[in-house]
Each structure stands twice: as C-alpha cells, then as structure tokens.
Scaffold this active site. Structure first.
Site, PDB file in Angstrom:
ATOM      1  N   TYR A 134       9.050  27.868 126.127  1.00 18.63           N
ATOM      2  CA  TYR A 134      10.295  28.548 125.796  1.00 18.63           C
ATOM      3  C   TYR A 134      10.255  28.942 124.334  1.00 18.63           C
ATOM      4  O   TYR A 134       9.934  28.131 123.471  1.00 18.63           O
ATOM      5  CB  TYR A 134      11.485  27.616 126.056  1.00 18.63           C
ATOM      6  CG  TYR A 134      12.828  28.220 125.706  1.00 18.63           C
ATOM      7  CD1 TYR A 134      13.327  29.296 126.432  1.00 18.63           C
ATOM      8  CD2 TYR A 134      13.597  27.712 124.663  1.00 18.63           C
ATOM      9  CE1 TYR A 134      14.569  29.850 126.116  1.00 18.63           C
ATOM     10  CE2 TYR A 134      14.836  28.264 124.348  1.00 18.63           C
ATOM     11  CZ  TYR A 134      15.314  29.338 125.079  1.00 18.63           C
ATOM     12  OH  TYR A 134      16.536  29.881 124.771  1.00 18.63           O
ATOM     13  N   ASP A 155       4.692  28.098 117.968  1.00 14.98           N
ATOM     14  CA  ASP A 155       6.137  27.883 117.988  1.00 14.98           C
ATOM     15  C   ASP A 155       6.372  26.381 117.860  1.00 14.98           C
ATOM     16  O   ASP A 155       6.275  25.637 118.840  1.00 14.98           O
ATOM     17  CB  ASP A 155       6.738  28.443 119.278  1.00 14.98           C
ATOM     18  CG  ASP A 155       8.248  28.194 119.350  1.00 14.98           C
ATOM     19  OD1 ASP A 155       8.776  27.466 118.477  1.00 14.98           O
ATOM     20  OD2 ASP A 155       8.878  28.724 120.278  1.00 14.98           O
ATOM     21  N   LYS A 203      15.338  23.531 114.806  1.00 16.21           N
ATOM     22  CA  LYS A 203      15.769  22.163 115.137  1.00 16.21           C
ATOM     23  C   LYS A 203      15.685  21.196 113.944  1.00 16.21           C
ATOM     24  O   LYS A 203      16.584  21.200 113.115  1.00 16.21           O
ATOM     25  CB  LYS A 203      15.028  21.693 116.387  1.00 16.21           C
ATOM     26  CG  LYS A 203      15.401  22.628 117.565  1.00 16.21           C
ATOM     27  CD  LYS A 203      15.001  22.176 118.937  1.00 16.21           C
ATOM     28  CE  LYS A 203      15.630  23.078 119.985  1.00 16.21           C
ATOM     29  NZ  LYS A 203      14.719  23.944 120.713  1.00 16.21           N
TER      30      LYS A 203
HETATM   31  C1  LIG Z   1      14.842  25.450 121.058  1.00 13.77           C
HETATM   32  C2  LIG Z   1      13.618  26.289 120.987  1.00 13.77           C
HETATM   33  C3  LIG Z   1      13.641  27.626 120.580  1.00 13.77           C
HETATM   34  C4  LIG Z   1      14.930  28.363 120.343  1.00 13.77           C
HETATM   35  O1  LIG Z   1      15.654  27.839 119.280  1.00 13.77           O
HETATM   36  P1  LIG Z   1      17.242  28.129 119.227  1.00 13.77           P
HETATM   37  O2  LIG Z   1      17.636  27.524 117.921  1.00 13.77           O
HETATM   38  O3  LIG Z   1      17.829  27.470 120.417  1.00 13.77           O
HETATM   39  O4  LIG Z   1      17.418  29.593 119.248  1.00 13.77           O
HETATM   40  C5  LIG Z   1      12.449  28.275 120.420  1.00 13.77           C
HETATM   41  N1  LIG Z   1      11.281  27.666 120.654  1.00 13.77           N
HETATM   42  C6  LIG Z   1      11.211  26.391 121.061  1.00 13.77           C
HETATM   43  C7  LIG Z   1       9.872  25.756 121.269  1.00 13.77           C
HETATM   44  C8  LIG Z   1      12.370  25.662 121.258  1.00 13.77           C
HETATM   45  O5  LIG Z   1      12.299  24.405 121.715  1.00 13.77           O
END
Ligand SMILES: *Cc1c(COP(=O)(O)O)cnc(C)c1O
Length: 432
Positions: A145, A233, A261
């Site tokens: 994601y 990511d 995060k």
């Molecule tokens: C949570 C997440 C996102 C998106 O971040 P948001 O702050 O919710 O937009 C992107 N990449 C990864 C791996 C994530 O866990």
C-alpha cells in the site's frame, strides 16, 4: 461527551454525516464486523472509548505512535509549538532540524522534502521519479500500500484489500495505464520505460511480509540494469525497524525514500527524499512541481523531533525485545489452541497470519485472511479489552509504552480469545 454517549449512538450519528461513519475505511470494522469504538483519550499503551472502556492498544494509529499515546515529551513539544503559532507560510528552523535529523539517521539520504501525509510523500516521489527519468512506467507490488493516489492504488493492500476492492472506482484507465503490478518477493523483469520501482521494503499492509533473502538486492540490481529509480516506501518501516529504517537494516540503498507515520509523532507529517541530484529536480530548483500550504508545519515538526529524540539505540533494543516477547507468546497461545498461525517479526514490527505456512506474498496473505480466523480473534480480543487492527492485512504495533506486564496480560487474554475462536470453529459450532 454526555453520559449517554455510546459507541453505537456515535456511530449512528457519524454514519449520517460521514460516509460509513469514518474518515478512513478500515476504521469502519467492515471486515471484522461490529461497532467501532470511539476513542475519547489515549495514554501510553492504552486508549479509552466514550463509554469509559479501556483497551490495550496495538493499533497505535497504524504505527504513528511509536512512543505510545500522549507521550509527555510530544505533548509538551506540541503545546509549546502551538503557543507560537501553528503555521506561517514561511520556513522555520524546526523543518531544517527535522530534515537534518532524518538525513543523519538514514545513510544515503541526502535531501528531503516534508509533506503532510504518507500519501503525499509517495505521490510526490512518483512524480519526481518520472520527472527525473523522463519515463512513465512504474512498477509496484501486489499487497503493498502506497497511499491512495490514483496511480498507486492498483493492487493495494491495507484498507483497499479489506474492502475487497481490486482497485477503486473513479480511477481512470489512463491513470493506471503506466502502473505495473508484480507479485511481492519476486524480482520482476524491467524494461527501459520504467521510471521507478516502488516497494515496501518490509511489506506491512498485507499483514507483515518480510522481504525474501535477495529480493531487495535483486530489485536494486534490476533497476540499475535499466536505469530505473528504486523507491523504498518506508512510511511504516522508517525509524521503526531500526534507527535508519529498512534501507539501513538491509544495507540496500534506494534512490528515493518515503516516510510518514513515526516521523510525525501522531501529527500529519510525511517526507520524501533521496540523493541530491534527484531531489534538485524539484521546484524551485528544477522542473518537477510539488508544494503544500501546511508542509513542514511547526506542530508536526516539533512532534517529530520530540519523537526522534526518544528513539536512541536503547529504545530500539527495547522495542525489539518487546516485539520478540509478544511474537513468542502469541505463537505459543495459538499453537496451544490448535490454530494455524504465523507470527512474522522484523525488529519491532510483527504480524499475525492464520496460516500453516509462512506468508510470502499477497495471494498467501489473502488465503490466510479468508480462513476468517483473524476476524473472530479480533472480536474475541476486543471483548476482552485488547485492540488489534480491525482488518487482517495490518501489522501489530507494540510501542515503547507497552511494558512487560502489558504483554503478559495480552498473552493471557489472547489464550482465552484463541480458545473461544477454536470453539467457534469446531465442527458443529454455528458459523457466524
Ligand atoms: C500508511 C501508509 C501510506 C499512506 O500514508 P497516509 O499518511 O495514510 O497517507 C503509504 N505507504 C505505506 C507503506 C503506509 O503504510
């Protein structure tokens, strides 16, 4: 909050004014059933709902709260920053200090730009990669994601998977025409149209799926062969799986990183970064446009700096130890209850797949979710006051505030919950 406020009454009101009653789909409990608890406050490892019930919390805002809720250092930093004004539309020292701090911890990370969410980070990194290479195609992996921007939603994990949506309506064929989705943990063949390979170096949105030995190194080599950029990511793994995130832990250097995060300490903050030569393609230095009214805002940078100041080697050792203890206990409990289980762990991150064999990709993660065991276990745990993510495709996030006693309580309650689940699954038991 009045004395008659209940989770059910709030959820009913919420559903009238907010689609599905929630502002992010996985919170709606659709894949686990039941009524979401509405949180009124959190402290350390715990949250309390509006009915006054306490939950031992392993959601921790999906990893945004690595110190636990309302950590005094973060509260104080945010309080102090708020008193000085929350946003100016002019640069601040806090942004510089946070950028320096991120680069100091992640070898190879030379420049960053701060944004306000993980989605913005990945979306902007993608544009930058395309701008820097002059190429269109992107490669991502099923079950990873990368936020909810159009081009990256295809084959998404986390809430996208929970909703059972292959993709999303409203994303045009054109928007995903240049997105190639490959299976995780296998190095795809790349051609010279590929601008960037985007990957969660440790997948944490299809449950936790660690990279197979050689996978990340293989991606690096494959990108180098065709001149594509490699983007990690690290929105979940960054500053969680170790001080330098996954790239440092695995010794594989991407061209671009995305963060979120942990670095916001629970406030809206993301970042993307990379080598200077790539980052200098961004406006105002280069032709790739990217901007944000609240980017690097003083509250979020203050919170981020306060969090990073707590995250020294001793903190990571402690997080690692607690996750290891928790993983061991959960594994034992499930085996005792005769439930098929995998508890993969990478440093402080752990996952829970109800499967006989290790889960290595999205198909296997989905098969484990389809047993329905997670859903039942979730319910049995929530009943006992332990909150794990309301969907089988999320990781577990023990924080620095989760003490040994909390873990032991978790194990005891998990044993009782697992026994319940086993009874529900027994031949002849009513299927719910
Ligand atoms: C949570 C997440 C996102 C998106 O971040 P948001 O702050 O919710 O937009 C992107 N990449 C990864 C791996 C994530 O866990």
């Amino acid at each position: 909050m009045s004395s008659t406020t209940t989770n059910a009454s709030l959820f009913e009101r919420a559903q009238r004014r907010i689609p599905g009653g929630v502002n992010s789909p996985v919170r709606a409990f659709r894949s686990v059933g039941g009524t979401p608890y509405f949180v009124s406050r959190g402290e350390g490892a715990y949250v309390w709902d509006v009915e006054g019930r306490r939950y031992l919390d392993y959601v921790q805002s999906y990893g945004a709260s690595i110190l636990g809720h309302a950590h005094p250092a973060v509260v104080e930093a945010v309080r102090a920053a708020a008193g000085r004004g929350t946003t100016y539309g002019a640069p601040t020292e806090g942004e510089v200090r946070l950028a320096e701090e991120l680069c100091a911890r992640v070898p190879g990370l030379e420049m960053v730009r701060l944004v306000s969410s993980g989605t913005e980070a990945t979306m902007s990194a993608l544009r930058l990669a395309r701008g820097a290479t002059g190429r269109s195609k992107i490669v991502k992996f099923a079950g990873c994601y990368h936020g909810h921007s159009d081009a990256l939603l295809a084959g998404g994990g986390s809430g996208v998977a929970d909703q059972g949506l292959a993709d999303s309506a409203g994303v045009t064929a054109g928007a995903v025409a240049d997105t190639v989705v490959a299976p995780y943990n296998r190095v795809p063949a790349l051609d010279r149209d590929v601008a960037v390979v985007m990957v969660e170096p440790v997948a944490a949105n299809m449950g936790l799926v660690p990279p197979a030995p050689g996978f990340l190194e293989g991606l690096r080599a494959a990108c180098d062969r065709v001149g594509a950029l490699l983007c990690f990511d690290e929105v979940i793994t960054g500053f969680r799986v170790g001080p330098g995130g996954a790239s440092r832990r695995f010794g594989v250097l991407p061209d671009l990183w995305c963060f979120g995060k942990v670095i916001g300490g629970g406030l809206p903050l993301g970042a993307f970064g990379g080598r200077e030569a790539v980052m200098e393609q961004l406006a105002p230095l280069g032709p790739v446009y990217q901007a944000g009214t609240l980017s690097g805002n003083p509250l979020a940078t203050a919170a981020g700096l306060a969090v990073l100041a707590e995250l020294d080697d001793a903190a990571y050792a402690m997080l690692d130890g607690r996750a290891s203890e928790l993983a061991g206990m959960l594994g034992d409990v499930m085996v005792d209850a005769d439930l098929p289980v995998q508890v993969p762990r990478l440093g402080p991150l752990l996952g829970l797949h109800f499967s006989d064999a290790p889960v290595t990709d999205y198909d296997e993660a989905r098969a484990a979710a389809e047993t329905g065991i997670y859903r039942r276990f979730f319910g049995a745990m929530l009943e006992r006051g332990v909150a794990i993510a309301p969907g089988p495709f999320e990781a577990m996030f023990p924080s620095l505030a989760h003490g040994h006693d909390d873990l032991e309580r978790t194990a005891d309650l998990a044993a009782a919950a697992a026994a319940d689940v086993q009874r529900l699954l027994a031949p002849g038991a009513a299927r719910s």
